[in-house]
Design a protein around this motif. Structure first.
Motif, PDB file in Angstrom:
ATOM      1  N   GLU A   1       0.821  -1.213   0.000  1.00 15.71           N
ATOM      2  CA  GLU A   1       0.000   0.000   0.000  1.00 15.71           C
ATOM      3  C   GLU A   1       0.858   1.267   0.000  1.00 15.71           C
ATOM      4  O   GLU A   1       0.330   2.375   0.072  1.00 15.71           O
ATOM      5  CB  GLU A   1      -0.927   0.003   1.221  1.00 15.71           C
ATOM      6  CG  GLU A   1      -1.924  -1.147   1.232  1.00 15.71           C
ATOM      7  CD  GLU A   1      -2.735  -1.179   2.528  1.00 15.71           C
ATOM      8  OE1 GLU A   1      -3.026  -0.096   3.082  1.00 15.71           O
ATOM      9  OE2 GLU A   1      -3.074  -2.292   2.972  1.00 15.71           O
ATOM     10  N   GLY A   2       2.185   1.096  -0.014  1.00 15.79           N
ATOM     11  CA  GLY A   2       3.083   2.243  -0.018  1.00 15.79           C
ATOM     12  C   GLY A   2       3.413   2.788   1.358  1.00 15.79           C
ATOM     13  O   GLY A   2       4.115   3.784   1.480  1.00 15.79           O
ATOM     14  N   ARG A   3       2.876   2.135   2.397  1.00 15.94           N
ATOM     15  CA  ARG A   3       3.193   2.586   3.755  1.00 15.94           C
ATOM     16  C   ARG A   3       4.620   2.164   4.102  1.00 15.94           C
ATOM     17  O   ARG A   3       5.146   1.203   3.549  1.00 15.94           O
ATOM     18  CB  ARG A   3       2.219   1.988   4.760  1.00 15.94           C
ATOM     19  CG  ARG A   3       0.780   2.417   4.535  1.00 15.94           C
ATOM     20  CD  ARG A   3      -0.154   1.752   5.518  1.00 15.94           C
ATOM     21  NE  ARG A   3      -0.047   0.293   5.387  1.00 15.94           N
ATOM     22  CZ  ARG A   3      -0.634  -0.571   6.208  1.00 15.94           C
ATOM     23  NH1 ARG A   3      -1.361  -0.143   7.216  1.00 15.94           N
ATOM     24  NH2 ARG A   3      -0.492  -1.873   6.012  1.00 15.94           N
ATOM     25  N   VAL A   4       5.220   2.884   5.030  1.00 18.88           N
ATOM     26  CA  VAL A   4       6.595   2.616   5.439  1.00 18.88           C
ATOM     27  C   VAL A   4       6.610   2.071   6.870  1.00 18.88           C
ATOM     28  O   VAL A   4       5.813   2.497   7.713  1.00 18.88           O
ATOM     29  CB  VAL A   4       7.469   3.883   5.294  1.00 18.88           C
ATOM     30  CG1 VAL A   4       7.037   4.981   6.248  1.00 18.88           C
ATOM     31  CG2 VAL A   4       8.929   3.566   5.457  1.00 18.88           C
TER      32      VAL A   4
ATOM     33  N   GLU B   1      16.197   0.378  -0.317  1.00 14.69           N
ATOM     34  CA  GLU B   1      14.762   0.175  -0.335  1.00 14.69           C
ATOM     35  C   GLU B   1      14.517  -1.304  -0.052  1.00 14.69           C
ATOM     36  O   GLU B   1      15.381  -2.142  -0.316  1.00 14.69           O
ATOM     37  CB  GLU B   1      14.190   0.511  -1.711  1.00 14.69           C
ATOM     38  CG  GLU B   1      14.233   1.970  -2.047  1.00 14.69           C
ATOM     39  CD  GLU B   1      13.696   2.249  -3.445  1.00 14.69           C
ATOM     40  OE1 GLU B   1      13.665   1.326  -4.283  1.00 14.69           O
ATOM     41  OE2 GLU B   1      13.311   3.400  -3.678  1.00 14.69           O
ATOM     42  N   ALA B   2      13.343  -1.615   0.479  1.00 12.29           N
ATOM     43  CA  ALA B   2      12.978  -3.015   0.712  1.00 12.29           C
ATOM     44  C   ALA B   2      11.454  -3.127   0.644  1.00 12.29           C
ATOM     45  O   ALA B   2      10.740  -2.193   0.996  1.00 12.29           O
ATOM     46  CB  ALA B   2      13.492  -3.503   2.062  1.00 12.29           C
ATOM     47  N   ILE B   3      11.004  -4.274   0.201  1.00 14.64           N
ATOM     48  CA  ILE B   3       9.569  -4.533   0.051  1.00 14.64           C
ATOM     49  C   ILE B   3       9.181  -5.684   0.980  1.00 14.64           C
ATOM     50  O   ILE B   3       9.860  -6.712   1.026  1.00 14.64           O
ATOM     51  CB  ILE B   3       9.234  -4.925  -1.406  1.00 14.64           C
ATOM     52  CG1 ILE B   3       9.606  -3.793  -2.358  1.00 14.64           C
ATOM     53  CG2 ILE B   3       7.771  -5.304  -1.567  1.00 14.64           C
ATOM     54  CD1 ILE B   3       8.804  -2.530  -2.180  1.00 14.64           C
TER      55      ILE B   3
ATOM     56  N   PHE C   1       3.235   3.371   8.526  1.00 17.67           N
ATOM     57  CA  PHE C   1       2.797   4.754   8.419  1.00 17.67           C
ATOM     58  C   PHE C   1       2.732   5.189   6.962  1.00 17.67           C
ATOM     59  O   PHE C   1       3.570   4.797   6.151  1.00 17.67           O
ATOM     60  CB  PHE C   1       3.773   5.690   9.145  1.00 17.67           C
ATOM     61  CG  PHE C   1       3.759   5.556  10.632  1.00 17.67           C
ATOM     62  CD1 PHE C   1       2.868   6.286  11.401  1.00 17.67           C
ATOM     63  CD2 PHE C   1       4.630   4.685  11.266  1.00 17.67           C
ATOM     64  CE1 PHE C   1       2.852   6.168  12.777  1.00 17.67           C
ATOM     65  CE2 PHE C   1       4.623   4.548  12.645  1.00 17.67           C
ATOM     66  CZ  PHE C   1       3.730   5.293  13.400  1.00 17.67           C
ATOM     67  N   ASP C   2       1.758   6.038   6.671  1.00 12.35           N
ATOM     68  CA  ASP C   2       1.716   6.709   5.385  1.00 12.35           C
ATOM     69  C   ASP C   2       2.904   7.675   5.378  1.00 12.35           C
ATOM     70  O   ASP C   2       3.140   8.356   6.377  1.00 12.35           O
ATOM     71  CB  ASP C   2       0.393   7.483   5.250  1.00 12.35           C
ATOM     72  CG  ASP C   2       0.242   8.097   3.892  1.00 12.35           C
ATOM     73  OD1 ASP C   2       0.918   9.123   3.641  1.00 12.35           O
ATOM     74  OD2 ASP C   2      -0.522   7.551   3.083  1.00 12.35           O
ATOM     75  N   PRO C   3       3.650   7.753   4.283  1.00 18.81           N
ATOM     76  CA  PRO C   3       4.820   8.648   4.248  1.00 18.81           C
ATOM     77  C   PRO C   3       4.505  10.106   4.557  1.00 18.81           C
ATOM     78  O   PRO C   3       5.379  10.847   4.986  1.00 18.81           O
ATOM     79  CB  PRO C   3       5.342   8.502   2.815  1.00 18.81           C
ATOM     80  CG  PRO C   3       4.865   7.172   2.375  1.00 18.81           C
ATOM     81  CD  PRO C   3       3.535   6.969   3.055  1.00 18.81           C
TER      82      PRO C   3
END
Length: 151
Positions: free
Chosen positions: A40-43, A107-109, A128-130
């Motif tokens: 979802e692009g959250r970190v 970066e990591a997924i 968290f949302d960036p």
């Protein structure tokens, strides 16, 4: 004198050269950070027990062990600190100039695992949302999340 040194250098080829180089050059610890994102692009941010109380939030971070490739450090540290499995991606940051430390970030997924934090080092782990990072997030980590190289 330079010719004598060059001739000696050629004579000691192999392991002895490496020992000489090791002795005369600086030794560094390598801190490796993972900018881990989910689908979802959250970190992923961790609240670190050992960090300053006013800045406890940051990315998964740890030191490379001897002989370890840095992307593998990200995988190992995330697993140790959170129980999650990640796939390392591209290198996003390298910085030297510290007394005994070099910093790298990848970066990591997220690819799997169950979130189980290491209660010794980590107090809490959250996605968290960036655009909505918590107060007390390390500034250098905030910059990595935003895609900027920390100064």
């Amino acid at each position: 004198m330079k010719r004598v040194v060059a001739r000696l250098w050629r004579l000691i080829r192999g392991p002895l050269q490496w020992r000489v180089l090791w002795f005369v050059h600086a030794k560094f610890m390598v801190g490796v950070t993972g900018v881990v994102r989910d689908d979802e692009g959250r970190v992923l941010l961790l609240k670190h027990r050992m960090w300053p109380p006013e800045r406890p939030w940051g990315l998964p971070t740890g030191y490379a062990v001897k002989g370890e490739e840095f992307p593998r450090t990200v995988v190992r540290e995330v697993k140790e600190e959170t129980g999650l499995d990640v796939e390392p991606g591209r290198l996003v940051h390298v910085k030297s100039g510290y007394r005994l430390r070099v910093e790298v970030a990848y970066e990591a997924i997220l690819v799997g695992g169950d979130l189980v934090i290491d209660g010794f080092e980590i107090l809490e782990a959250q996605w968290f949302d960036p655009d909505s990072l918590p107060r007390g997030t390390q500034e250098a980590h905030r910059q990595l999340i935003e895609g900027n190289s920390p100064s």
